[in-house]
Design a protein around this motif. Structure first.
Motif: not given
Length: 170
Positions: A74-76, A78, A111, A113-114, A118, A125, A127-128, A148
């Motif tokens: 999981r990562w974000a 921006s 974040g 989820e991650s 963020v 933004v 989140e993956c 998200t």
């Protein structure tokens, strides 16, 4: 077999492709008791699919971010605005040992989820969660499912990269 393109010619040609600038972030829980936040400026970022929602980022093979995204799914992302040029430059530095100081005076939150940083003031933004990794020459293409998506800031235009420099749209 075809003729090989000159690397300098290829670099010059690709410099004429304007790109948006994003900050990719992840939280490394294995680095010390509190872990460490890691960030990387990227211009090779794109939307891949709406159904399901997928994005792609290209990271240098063997880089800290490549290694971290292989371990942490999981990562974000921006999406940087024109006022965040200094952040883009800061996180584009190569060969740094620690990212801890880079985040020190940057406005961010975690974040949900991650767990990744963020940026405050980002135009968008995401989140993956990594779905697929593809080796491509000296880079790894990381395809992430978007968990998200938010557009917290409508102020200012996007930060872009063109002909080797950060720019803003006029």
């Amino acid at each position: 077999m075809g003729q090989t393109v000159d690397i300098d010619d290829f670099r010059a040609a690709m410099a004429r492709l304007a790109a948006g600038v994003v900050l990719i972030t992840a939280h490394d829980t294995e680095d010390g008791p509190r872990g460490e936040d890691v960030g990387m400026t990227a211009t090779a970022f794109m939307s891949v699919s709406l159904e399901p929602p997928l994005v792609l980022v290209s990271v240098r093979a063997g880089s800290r971010m490549d290694e971290l995204l292989e371990r942490r799914p999981r990562w974000a992302v921006s999406v940087l605005g024109e006022s965040q040029r200094h952040i883009a430059g800061r996180f584009a530095l190569r060969g740094r040992i620690s990212d801890r100081l880079l985040f020190e005076d940057v406005d961010y939150h975690r974040g949900e989820e991650s767990g990744a940083p963020v940026l405050g003031g980002a135009l968008a933004v995401l989140e993956c969660e990594t779905e697929q990794r593809v080796t491509a020459g000296d880079h790894t293409l990381v395809i992430g499912r978007v968990l998200t998506a938010r557009t917290p800031s409508a102020d200012g235009g996007p930060l872009t990269y063109f002909r080797g420099r950060y720019r803003h749209l006029t």
